[in-house]
Design a protein around this motif. Structure first.
Motif, PDB file in Angstrom:
ATOM      1  N   LEU B  85       0.835  -1.209   0.000  1.00 51.87           N
ATOM      2  CA  LEU B  85       0.000   0.000   0.000  1.00 51.87           C
ATOM      3  C   LEU B  85       0.863   1.250   0.000  1.00 51.87           C
ATOM      4  N   ILE B 137     -12.055 -15.928  14.809  1.00 52.94           N
ATOM      5  CA  ILE B 137     -12.172 -14.661  14.084  1.00 52.94           C
ATOM      6  C   ILE B 137     -11.004 -14.523  13.113  1.00 52.94           C
ATOM      7  N   PHE B 140     -11.817 -16.266  10.043  1.00 55.79           N
ATOM      8  CA  PHE B 140     -12.771 -15.478   9.256  1.00 55.79           C
ATOM      9  C   PHE B 140     -12.058 -14.335   8.537  1.00 55.79           C
ATOM     10  N   LEU B 141     -11.071 -13.730   9.215  1.00 56.12           N
ATOM     11  CA  LEU B 141     -10.363 -12.613   8.600  1.00 56.12           C
ATOM     12  C   LEU B 141      -9.575 -13.081   7.373  1.00 56.12           C
ATOM     13  N   ILE B 143     -10.258 -15.627   5.543  1.00 58.01           N
ATOM     14  CA  ILE B 143     -11.222 -15.933   4.483  1.00 58.01           C
ATOM     15  C   ILE B 143     -11.758 -14.642   3.873  1.00 58.01           C
ATOM     16  N   GLY B 144     -12.009 -13.633   4.725  1.00 56.34           N
ATOM     17  CA  GLY B 144     -12.516 -12.359   4.223  1.00 56.34           C
ATOM     18  C   GLY B 144     -11.520 -11.706   3.277  1.00 56.34           C
ATOM     19  N   VAL B 145     -10.229 -11.715   3.660  1.00 53.95           N
ATOM     20  CA  VAL B 145      -9.203 -11.105   2.811  1.00 53.95           C
ATOM     21  C   VAL B 145      -9.153 -11.812   1.465  1.00 53.95           C
ATOM     22  N   LEU B 148     -12.408 -11.070  -0.593  1.00 55.28           N
ATOM     23  CA  LEU B 148     -12.438  -9.720  -1.166  1.00 55.28           C
ATOM     24  C   LEU B 148     -11.548  -9.650  -2.398  1.00 55.28           C
ATOM     25  N   ARG B 160      -4.915  -3.644  -3.230  1.00 51.05           N
ATOM     26  CA  ARG B 160      -4.963  -2.576  -2.243  1.00 51.05           C
ATOM     27  C   ARG B 160      -6.152  -2.742  -1.308  1.00 51.05           C
ATOM     28  N   ALA B 161      -7.294  -3.189  -1.844  1.00 46.80           N
ATOM     29  CA  ALA B 161      -8.473  -3.357  -0.982  1.00 46.80           C
ATOM     30  C   ALA B 161      -8.239  -4.465   0.037  1.00 46.80           C
ATOM     31  N   LEU B 164      -5.732  -3.398   2.684  1.00 49.05           N
ATOM     32  CA  LEU B 164      -6.289  -2.538   3.731  1.00 49.05           C
ATOM     33  C   LEU B 164      -7.067  -3.361   4.751  1.00 49.05           C
ATOM     34  N   LEU B 165      -7.845  -4.340   4.241  1.00 43.92           N
ATOM     35  CA  LEU B 165      -8.608  -5.188   5.158  1.00 43.92           C
ATOM     36  C   LEU B 165      -7.665  -5.973   6.062  1.00 43.92           C
ATOM     37  N   VAL B 168      -6.482  -3.720   8.802  1.00 46.22           N
ATOM     38  CA  VAL B 168      -7.498  -3.478   9.831  1.00 46.22           C
ATOM     39  C   VAL B 168      -7.584  -4.687  10.765  1.00 46.22           C
ATOM     40  N   GLY B 169      -7.440  -5.892  10.186  1.00 53.06           N
ATOM     41  CA  GLY B 169      -7.589  -7.104  10.979  1.00 53.06           C
ATOM     42  C   GLY B 169      -6.442  -7.367  11.937  1.00 53.06           C
TER      43      GLY B 169
END
Lengths: 215, 249
Positions: B85, B137, B140-141, B143-145, B148, B160-161, B164-165, B168-169
Protein backbone atom coordinates in the motif's frame (compact mmCIF):
# COMPACT_ATOMS: atom_id res chain seq x y z
CA UNK A 1 -22.64 16.71 5.53
CA UNK A 2 -24.69 15.22 8.35
CA UNK A 3 -27.63 17.47 7.53
CA UNK A 4 -27.47 16.68 3.83
CA UNK A 5 -27.42 12.93 4.41
CA UNK A 6 -30.21 13.14 6.96
CA UNK A 7 -32.35 15.11 4.52
CA UNK A 8 -31.78 12.41 1.93
CA UNK A 9 -32.73 9.76 4.44
CA UNK A 10 -35.89 11.61 5.45
CA UNK A 11 -36.97 11.72 1.80
CA UNK A 12 -36.79 7.92 1.87
CA UNK A 13 -38.36 7.27 5.23
CA UNK A 14 -39.48 3.81 4.15
CA UNK A 15 -35.85 2.66 4.20
CA UNK A 16 -35.48 3.47 7.88
CA UNK A 17 -38.76 1.75 8.63
CA UNK A 18 -37.69 -1.37 6.73
CA UNK A 19 -34.52 -1.72 8.78
CA UNK A 20 -36.46 -1.18 12.00
CA UNK A 21 -39.07 -3.80 11.11
CA UNK A 22 -36.35 -6.22 10.09
CA UNK A 23 -34.90 -5.79 13.58
CA UNK A 24 -38.29 -6.37 15.23
CA UNK A 25 -39.09 -9.41 13.10
CA UNK A 26 -35.74 -11.12 13.67
CA UNK A 27 -36.10 -10.64 17.43
CA UNK A 28 -39.68 -11.90 17.36
CA UNK A 29 -38.68 -15.05 15.51
CA UNK A 30 -36.72 -16.37 18.47
CA UNK A 31 -39.62 -16.91 20.90
CA UNK A 32 -41.41 -18.76 18.09
CA UNK A 33 -38.38 -20.93 17.38
CA UNK A 34 -37.16 -21.53 20.92
CA UNK A 35 -40.58 -21.77 22.58
CA UNK A 36 -42.31 -19.30 24.87
CA UNK A 37 -40.61 -20.29 28.14
CA UNK A 38 -39.93 -17.07 29.99
CA UNK A 39 -36.81 -18.30 31.81
CA UNK A 40 -35.03 -19.34 28.64
CA UNK A 41 -36.11 -16.21 26.81
CA UNK A 42 -34.83 -14.01 29.63
CA UNK A 43 -31.37 -15.59 29.44
CA UNK A 44 -31.06 -15.35 25.67
CA UNK A 45 -32.67 -11.89 25.37
CA UNK A 46 -29.47 -9.76 25.41
CA UNK A 47 -27.80 -11.95 22.81
CA UNK A 48 -30.85 -12.07 20.57
CA UNK A 49 -31.42 -8.32 20.61
CA UNK A 50 -27.74 -7.66 19.98
CA UNK A 51 -27.43 -10.15 17.11
CA UNK A 52 -30.54 -8.66 15.51
CA UNK A 53 -29.08 -5.16 15.92
CA UNK A 54 -25.85 -6.36 14.27
CA UNK A 55 -27.72 -7.78 11.28
CA UNK A 56 -29.97 -4.74 10.93
CA UNK A 57 -27.02 -2.38 11.05
CA UNK A 58 -25.18 -4.49 8.49
CA UNK A 59 -28.12 -4.55 6.10
CA UNK A 60 -28.19 -0.79 5.89
CA UNK A 61 -24.43 -0.51 5.23
CA UNK A 62 -24.82 -0.89 1.49
CA UNK A 63 -26.75 2.35 1.39
CA UNK A 64 -24.04 4.39 3.09
CA UNK A 65 -22.03 5.11 -0.06
CA UNK A 66 -23.91 3.36 -2.88
CA UNK A 67 -26.21 6.21 -3.94
CA UNK A 68 -23.42 8.79 -3.82
CA UNK A 69 -21.23 6.43 -5.79
CA UNK A 70 -23.90 5.96 -8.44
CA UNK A 71 -24.52 9.67 -9.11
CA UNK A 72 -20.88 10.74 -8.84
CA UNK A 73 -21.21 12.75 -5.63
CA UNK A 74 -18.55 10.58 -4.04
CA UNK A 75 -15.97 11.61 -6.59
CA UNK A 76 -16.76 15.24 -5.84
CA UNK A 77 -16.25 14.56 -2.14
CA UNK A 78 -12.87 13.02 -2.86
CA UNK A 79 -11.61 16.24 -4.45
CA UNK A 80 -13.36 18.50 -1.94
CA UNK A 81 -11.08 20.83 0.07
CA UNK A 82 -12.27 19.41 3.41
CA UNK A 83 -10.38 16.33 4.68
CA UNK A 84 -12.05 13.18 3.42
CA UNK A 85 -11.91 11.47 6.82
CA UNK A 86 -14.03 14.27 8.28
CA UNK A 87 -16.61 13.97 5.50
CA UNK A 88 -16.66 10.22 6.06
CA UNK A 89 -17.26 10.80 9.76
CA UNK A 90 -20.23 12.99 8.84
CA UNK A 91 -21.69 10.28 6.64
CA UNK A 92 -21.18 7.69 9.37
CA UNK A 93 -22.92 9.88 11.94
CA UNK A 94 -25.85 10.35 9.58
CA UNK A 95 -25.98 6.61 8.99
CA UNK A 96 -25.99 5.96 12.72
CA UNK A 97 -28.73 8.53 13.37
CA UNK A 98 -30.87 6.91 10.68
CA UNK A 99 -30.22 3.25 11.43
CA UNK A 100 -28.73 2.99 14.93
CA UNK A 101 -30.85 5.36 16.98
CA UNK A 102 -34.20 3.77 15.97
CA UNK A 103 -32.84 0.41 17.12
CA UNK A 104 -31.79 1.88 20.46
CA UNK A 105 -35.26 3.33 20.96
CA UNK A 106 -37.01 0.11 19.94
CA UNK A 107 -34.83 -2.23 22.02
CA UNK A 108 -36.50 -1.73 25.45
CA UNK A 109 -39.86 -2.67 23.99
CA UNK A 110 -38.44 -5.91 22.65
CA UNK A 111 -36.63 -6.50 25.94
CA UNK A 112 -39.97 -6.27 27.72
CA UNK A 113 -41.34 -9.00 25.47
CA UNK A 114 -38.47 -11.18 26.64
CA UNK A 115 -39.15 -10.39 30.30
CA UNK A 116 -35.97 -8.44 31.02
CA UNK A 117 -35.99 -6.59 34.37
CA UNK A 118 -35.93 -2.77 34.43
CA UNK A 119 -32.20 -2.38 35.16
CA UNK A 120 -31.45 -4.86 32.39
CA UNK A 121 -33.50 -2.76 29.97
CA UNK A 122 -31.63 0.40 30.94
CA UNK A 123 -28.24 -1.27 30.43
CA UNK A 124 -29.43 -2.77 27.15
CA UNK A 125 -30.24 0.73 25.90
CA UNK A 126 -26.94 2.18 27.10
CA UNK A 127 -24.95 -0.69 25.60
CA UNK A 128 -26.72 -0.27 22.25
CA UNK A 129 -26.20 3.48 22.45
CA UNK A 130 -22.45 2.93 22.85
CA UNK A 131 -22.21 -0.06 20.54
CA UNK A 132 -24.23 0.82 17.44
CA UNK A 133 -22.01 3.80 16.50
CA UNK A 134 -19.04 1.40 16.57
CA UNK A 135 -20.96 -0.86 14.19
CA UNK A 136 -21.55 2.06 11.81
CA UNK A 137 -17.91 3.18 12.03
CA UNK A 138 -16.41 -0.26 11.42
CA UNK A 139 -19.06 -1.15 8.85
CA UNK A 140 -18.16 1.94 6.84
CA UNK A 141 -14.76 0.38 6.06
CA UNK A 142 -16.44 -2.73 4.69
CA UNK A 143 -19.00 -0.68 2.75
CA UNK A 144 -16.24 1.43 1.20
CA UNK A 145 -14.11 -1.58 0.26
CA UNK A 146 -16.96 -3.44 -1.46
CA UNK A 147 -18.20 -0.40 -3.37
CA UNK A 148 -19.16 -1.51 -6.84
CA UNK A 149 -17.80 -5.03 -6.33
CA UNK A 150 -19.89 -7.88 -7.69
CA UNK A 151 -21.69 -9.75 -4.92
CA UNK A 152 -20.91 -6.82 -2.63
CA UNK A 153 -23.89 -7.40 -0.33
CA UNK A 154 -22.84 -10.88 0.76
CA UNK A 155 -19.17 -9.98 0.75
CA UNK A 156 -19.67 -7.07 3.12
CA UNK A 157 -21.13 -9.43 5.71
CA UNK A 158 -18.10 -11.69 5.42
CA UNK A 159 -15.76 -8.75 5.93
CA UNK A 160 -17.64 -6.89 8.61
CA UNK A 161 -19.21 -9.53 10.85
CA UNK A 162 -15.88 -10.85 12.23
CA UNK A 163 -14.97 -7.28 13.17
CA UNK A 164 -18.38 -6.85 14.83
CA UNK A 165 -17.87 -9.81 17.17
CA UNK A 166 -16.08 -7.92 19.99
CA UNK A 167 -18.90 -5.37 20.11
CA UNK A 168 -21.43 -8.17 20.30
CA UNK A 169 -19.56 -9.92 23.12
CA UNK A 170 -19.27 -6.85 25.31
CA UNK A 171 -22.67 -5.43 24.44
CA UNK A 172 -24.56 -8.59 25.27
CA UNK A 173 -22.16 -9.26 28.15
CA UNK A 174 -23.04 -5.94 29.79
CA UNK A 175 -26.74 -6.85 29.91
CA UNK A 176 -26.01 -10.39 31.06
CA UNK A 177 -23.79 -9.16 33.88
CA UNK A 178 -26.41 -6.66 35.03
CA UNK A 179 -29.23 -9.20 35.02
CA UNK A 180 -27.15 -11.71 36.97
CA UNK A 181 -26.30 -9.04 39.54
CA UNK A 182 -22.62 -8.56 38.76
CA UNK A 183 -23.00 -5.09 37.31
CA UNK A 184 -22.24 -4.23 33.69
CA UNK A 185 -19.97 -1.29 34.42
CA UNK A 186 -16.78 -2.96 33.17
CA UNK A 187 -18.38 -4.11 29.92
CA UNK A 188 -19.81 -0.66 29.28
CA UNK A 189 -16.43 0.95 29.89
CA UNK A 190 -14.81 -1.34 27.32
CA UNK A 191 -17.60 -0.54 24.84
CA UNK A 192 -16.98 3.16 25.40
CA UNK A 193 -13.25 2.60 24.84
CA UNK A 194 -14.02 0.80 21.59
CA UNK A 195 -16.19 3.72 20.51
CA UNK A 196 -13.41 6.22 21.18
CA UNK A 197 -10.80 4.13 19.33
CA UNK A 198 -13.10 3.39 16.41
CA UNK A 199 -14.09 7.06 16.20
CA UNK A 200 -10.43 8.09 16.02
CA UNK A 201 -9.13 5.53 13.52
CA UNK A 202 -11.87 4.10 11.31
CA UNK A 203 -12.66 7.34 9.39
CA UNK A 204 -9.07 7.32 8.09
CA UNK A 205 -9.30 3.67 7.09
CA UNK A 206 -12.64 4.31 5.39
CA UNK A 207 -11.23 7.32 3.55
CA UNK A 208 -8.31 5.19 2.34
CA UNK A 209 -10.74 2.46 1.26
CA UNK A 210 -12.84 4.98 -0.68
CA UNK A 211 -9.73 6.22 -2.47
CA UNK A 212 -8.87 2.63 -3.42
CA UNK A 213 -12.40 1.90 -4.63
CA UNK A 214 -12.65 5.01 -6.77
CA UNK A 215 -9.13 4.84 -8.10
CA UNK B 1 21.83 3.18 -4.59
CA UNK B 2 24.61 1.02 -6.01
CA UNK B 3 27.40 2.15 -3.72
CA UNK B 4 28.97 -1.21 -3.00
CA UNK B 5 27.35 -4.30 -1.63
CA UNK B 6 24.51 -6.21 -3.20
CA UNK B 7 21.49 -4.21 -4.27
CA UNK B 8 18.67 -5.70 -2.23
CA UNK B 9 16.04 -3.69 -4.03
CA UNK B 10 16.79 -5.73 -7.09
CA UNK B 11 14.68 -8.54 -5.67
CA UNK B 12 11.65 -6.30 -5.31
CA UNK B 13 11.06 -6.81 -9.01
CA UNK B 14 9.05 -9.94 -9.87
CA UNK B 15 11.40 -10.70 -12.75
CA UNK B 16 14.43 -10.92 -10.44
CA UNK B 17 12.55 -12.61 -7.64
CA UNK B 18 11.10 -15.42 -9.71
CA UNK B 19 14.39 -17.32 -10.21
CA UNK B 20 15.50 -16.47 -6.65
CA UNK B 21 12.33 -18.02 -5.26
CA UNK B 22 12.94 -21.07 -7.42
CA UNK B 23 16.45 -21.43 -5.99
CA UNK B 24 15.26 -20.90 -2.40
CA UNK B 25 12.49 -23.49 -2.47
CA UNK B 26 14.73 -26.58 -2.08
CA UNK B 27 16.59 -24.86 0.77
CA UNK B 28 13.32 -24.73 2.70
CA UNK B 29 11.70 -27.88 1.35
CA UNK B 30 14.45 -30.19 2.62
CA UNK B 31 14.42 -28.79 6.18
CA UNK B 32 10.61 -28.90 6.14
CA UNK B 33 10.58 -32.61 5.37
CA UNK B 34 13.52 -33.54 7.61
CA UNK B 35 12.36 -31.47 10.58
CA UNK B 36 8.81 -32.78 10.28
CA UNK B 37 10.14 -36.33 10.33
CA UNK B 38 12.37 -35.64 13.34
CA UNK B 39 9.60 -33.69 15.07
CA UNK B 40 7.03 -36.43 14.59
CA UNK B 41 9.49 -39.07 15.78
CA UNK B 42 10.20 -37.02 18.90
CA UNK B 43 6.50 -36.39 19.38
CA UNK B 44 5.56 -40.04 19.44
CA UNK B 45 8.64 -41.87 20.73
CA UNK B 46 10.96 -39.51 22.57
CA UNK B 47 8.81 -37.05 24.48
CA UNK B 48 7.73 -38.54 27.82
CA UNK B 49 4.12 -39.17 28.77
CA UNK B 50 2.64 -36.21 30.60
CA UNK B 51 1.77 -37.19 34.16
CA UNK B 52 -1.55 -35.41 34.15
CA UNK B 53 -2.68 -35.42 30.54
CA UNK B 54 -1.40 -38.84 29.47
CA UNK B 55 -0.66 -39.43 25.81
CA UNK B 56 -3.30 -37.05 24.50
CA UNK B 57 -1.10 -34.04 25.17
CA UNK B 58 1.12 -35.05 22.24
CA UNK B 59 -1.24 -33.28 19.83
CA UNK B 60 0.10 -30.07 21.38
CA UNK B 61 3.24 -30.53 19.27
CA UNK B 62 1.12 -29.84 16.21
CA UNK B 63 -1.41 -27.51 17.80
CA UNK B 64 0.95 -24.96 19.34
CA UNK B 65 3.27 -24.48 16.31
CA UNK B 66 0.22 -24.23 14.03
CA UNK B 67 -1.32 -21.57 16.27
CA UNK B 68 1.96 -19.64 16.40
CA UNK B 69 2.29 -19.83 12.64
CA UNK B 70 -1.31 -18.71 12.11
CA UNK B 71 -0.62 -15.48 13.99
CA UNK B 72 2.88 -14.98 12.64
CA UNK B 73 1.81 -15.47 9.04
CA UNK B 74 -1.02 -12.99 9.53
CA UNK B 75 1.50 -10.40 10.70
CA UNK B 76 3.75 -11.22 7.72
CA UNK B 77 0.80 -10.89 5.36
CA UNK B 78 -0.15 -7.54 6.92
CA UNK B 79 3.42 -6.24 6.67
CA UNK B 80 3.59 -7.19 3.00
CA UNK B 81 0.16 -5.64 2.49
CA UNK B 82 1.34 -2.43 4.17
CA UNK B 83 4.46 -2.36 1.97
CA UNK B 84 2.26 -2.88 -1.05
CA UNK B 85 0.00 0.00 0.00
CA UNK B 86 2.74 2.45 0.95
CA UNK B 87 5.75 1.66 -1.25
CA UNK B 88 3.54 0.16 -4.00
CA UNK B 89 5.93 -2.62 -4.88
CA UNK B 90 4.04 -5.19 -6.89
CA UNK B 91 5.89 -8.10 -5.34
CA UNK B 92 4.76 -7.20 -1.79
CA UNK B 93 1.12 -7.55 -2.73
CA UNK B 94 1.85 -10.80 -4.49
CA UNK B 95 3.56 -12.12 -1.35
CA UNK B 96 0.59 -11.05 0.77
CA UNK B 97 -1.66 -12.94 -1.61
CA UNK B 98 0.61 -15.99 -1.53
CA UNK B 99 0.80 -16.16 2.26
CA UNK B 100 -2.93 -15.95 2.95
CA UNK B 101 -3.96 -19.54 2.06
CA UNK B 102 -1.09 -21.05 4.10
CA UNK B 103 -2.02 -18.87 7.07
CA UNK B 104 -5.67 -19.88 6.79
CA UNK B 105 -4.62 -23.53 6.68
CA UNK B 106 -2.54 -23.24 9.87
CA UNK B 107 -5.41 -21.43 11.60
CA UNK B 108 -7.71 -24.26 10.63
CA UNK B 109 -5.21 -26.89 11.83
CA UNK B 110 -4.83 -25.07 15.15
CA UNK B 111 -8.60 -25.04 15.66
CA UNK B 112 -9.02 -28.64 14.51
CA UNK B 113 -6.24 -30.14 16.63
CA UNK B 114 -7.44 -27.99 19.52
CA UNK B 115 -10.83 -29.65 19.21
CA UNK B 116 -9.20 -33.10 19.28
CA UNK B 117 -7.32 -32.14 22.41
CA UNK B 118 -10.32 -30.48 24.03
CA UNK B 119 -12.53 -33.56 23.76
CA UNK B 120 -10.53 -35.79 26.16
CA UNK B 121 -9.28 -32.90 28.35
CA UNK B 122 -12.24 -30.58 28.72
CA UNK B 123 -14.93 -33.04 27.65
CA UNK B 124 -16.04 -30.79 24.80
CA UNK B 125 -15.00 -30.30 21.19
CA UNK B 126 -15.46 -26.58 21.47
CA UNK B 127 -15.90 -24.03 24.22
CA UNK B 128 -16.62 -20.37 23.70
CA UNK B 129 -13.52 -19.16 25.40
CA UNK B 130 -11.72 -15.95 24.50
CA UNK B 131 -8.73 -17.55 22.82
CA UNK B 132 -10.75 -20.02 20.78
CA UNK B 133 -13.18 -17.32 19.68
CA UNK B 134 -10.45 -14.89 18.67
CA UNK B 135 -8.63 -17.63 16.74
CA UNK B 136 -11.91 -18.36 14.94
CA UNK B 137 -12.17 -14.66 14.08
CA UNK B 138 -8.64 -14.91 12.65
CA UNK B 139 -9.84 -17.68 10.33
CA UNK B 140 -12.77 -15.48 9.26
CA UNK B 141 -10.36 -12.61 8.60
CA UNK B 142 -8.15 -14.77 6.40
CA UNK B 143 -11.22 -15.93 4.48
CA UNK B 144 -12.52 -12.36 4.22
CA UNK B 145 -9.20 -11.10 2.81
CA UNK B 146 -9.13 -13.90 0.24
CA UNK B 147 -12.81 -13.47 -0.66
CA UNK B 148 -12.44 -9.72 -1.17
CA UNK B 149 -9.46 -10.29 -3.43
CA UNK B 150 -11.33 -12.92 -5.41
CA UNK B 151 -14.34 -10.64 -5.87
CA UNK B 152 -12.43 -7.79 -7.51
CA UNK B 153 -11.30 -8.31 -11.08
CA UNK B 154 -8.88 -5.42 -11.32
CA UNK B 155 -5.71 -6.81 -9.69
CA UNK B 156 -4.36 -3.46 -8.55
CA UNK B 157 -7.55 -2.58 -6.77
CA UNK B 158 -7.84 -6.13 -5.39
CA UNK B 159 -4.32 -5.85 -3.96
CA UNK B 160 -4.96 -2.58 -2.24
CA UNK B 161 -8.47 -3.36 -0.98
CA UNK B 162 -7.54 -6.72 0.53
CA UNK B 163 -4.32 -5.17 1.87
CA UNK B 164 -6.29 -2.54 3.73
CA UNK B 165 -8.61 -5.19 5.16
CA UNK B 166 -5.60 -7.24 6.28
CA UNK B 167 -4.21 -4.18 8.04
CA UNK B 168 -7.50 -3.48 9.83
CA UNK B 169 -7.59 -7.10 10.98
CA UNK B 170 -4.17 -6.88 12.65
CA UNK B 171 -6.01 -5.59 15.74
CA UNK B 172 -7.05 -9.18 16.35
CA UNK B 173 -3.56 -10.68 16.67
CA UNK B 174 -2.62 -9.14 20.04
CA UNK B 175 -6.11 -9.99 21.26
CA UNK B 176 -5.45 -13.68 20.54
CA UNK B 177 -2.00 -13.55 22.04
CA UNK B 178 -2.98 -11.87 25.28
CA UNK B 179 -6.46 -13.40 25.57
CA UNK B 180 -5.28 -15.94 28.15
CA UNK B 181 -3.93 -13.14 30.32
CA UNK B 182 -6.70 -10.60 29.89
CA UNK B 183 -9.54 -13.02 30.46
CA UNK B 184 -9.88 -15.78 32.96
CA UNK B 185 -10.33 -18.52 30.40
CA UNK B 186 -10.39 -22.28 30.15
CA UNK B 187 -7.51 -22.27 27.67
CA UNK B 188 -4.29 -22.47 29.66
CA UNK B 189 -1.70 -19.74 29.62
CA UNK B 190 1.58 -19.86 27.77
CA UNK B 191 4.10 -22.41 29.01
CA UNK B 192 7.02 -20.76 27.26
CA UNK B 193 8.25 -17.21 27.55
CA UNK B 194 11.37 -15.30 26.65
CA UNK B 195 11.91 -14.06 30.18
CA UNK B 196 11.23 -17.03 32.45
CA UNK B 197 12.17 -20.68 32.48
CA UNK B 198 9.65 -22.76 30.53
CA UNK B 199 7.23 -24.78 32.63
CA UNK B 200 7.81 -27.93 30.65
CA UNK B 201 10.56 -30.46 30.34
CA UNK B 202 13.51 -29.75 28.05
CA UNK B 203 12.72 -32.55 25.62
CA UNK B 204 9.15 -31.33 25.16
CA UNK B 205 10.42 -27.84 24.47
CA UNK B 206 12.84 -29.16 21.85
CA UNK B 207 10.13 -31.17 20.14
CA UNK B 208 7.96 -28.08 20.05
CA UNK B 209 10.73 -25.98 18.55
CA UNK B 210 11.61 -28.59 15.93
CA UNK B 211 7.98 -28.78 14.87
CA UNK B 212 7.75 -24.98 14.78
CA UNK B 213 10.71 -24.70 12.44
CA UNK B 214 9.32 -27.51 10.32
CA UNK B 215 6.04 -25.61 9.96
CA UNK B 216 7.86 -22.39 9.31
CA UNK B 217 9.90 -23.98 6.52
CA UNK B 218 6.70 -25.45 5.11
CA UNK B 219 5.13 -21.98 5.11
CA UNK B 220 8.15 -20.66 3.19
CA UNK B 221 7.95 -23.43 0.61
CA UNK B 222 4.23 -23.09 -0.06
CA UNK B 223 4.32 -19.28 -0.13
CA UNK B 224 7.27 -19.19 -2.51
CA UNK B 225 5.74 -21.80 -4.81
CA UNK B 226 2.47 -19.91 -4.79
CA UNK B 227 4.12 -16.56 -5.41
CA UNK B 228 5.93 -18.04 -8.42
CA UNK B 229 2.59 -19.05 -9.84
CA UNK B 230 1.15 -15.61 -9.13
CA UNK B 231 4.12 -13.88 -10.76
CA UNK B 232 3.74 -15.96 -13.91
CA UNK B 233 0.01 -15.35 -14.04
CA UNK B 234 0.28 -11.60 -13.61
CA UNK B 235 3.34 -11.06 -15.76
CA UNK B 236 2.17 -13.36 -18.50
CA UNK B 237 2.30 -10.50 -21.01
CA UNK B 238 5.84 -9.53 -20.01
CA UNK B 239 8.70 -10.25 -22.33
CA UNK B 240 10.85 -12.20 -19.87
CA UNK B 241 8.06 -14.67 -19.17
CA UNK B 242 7.63 -15.34 -22.88
CA UNK B 243 11.40 -15.80 -23.27
CA UNK B 244 11.52 -18.20 -20.34
CA UNK B 245 8.63 -20.24 -21.70
CA UNK B 246 10.38 -20.41 -25.07
CA UNK B 247 13.56 -21.66 -23.43
CA UNK B 248 11.83 -24.49 -21.63
CA UNK B 249 10.05 -25.63 -24.76
Amino acid sequence: MVRRDLTLVMRNRADVATILFFFVIVVSLFPLGVGPEMNILRTIAPGVVWVAALLASMLSLGRMFAADHADGTLEQLLVAPAPLALLVLGKVIAHWLASGVPLVLMAPLLGLQFGLPADGLAVLMVSLLLGTPVLSLVGAIGAALTLGVRGGGVLVSLLVLPLYIPVLIFGAGAVDATVSGLGGQAHLSILAAMLVLAGCFTPWATAAALRISLD
Amino acid sequence: MSSGGPNWFKYASPMAFYPLAGRLIPWFAVPAVVLTAIGLYMTFFVAPVDYRQGDAYRIMFIHVPAAWMSMWLYICMAVYAALGLVVRTRLSSMMAQAIAPTGAMFTFIALWTGAFWGKPMWGAWWVWDARLTSELILLFLYIGVMALRAAIDDTRRADRASGLLALVGVVNVPIIYYSVQWWNTLHQGASISMTAAPTMSRIMLWTLLVMTFAFWAHAFVTSLMRVRGIILERERHAEWVAEMVDETK
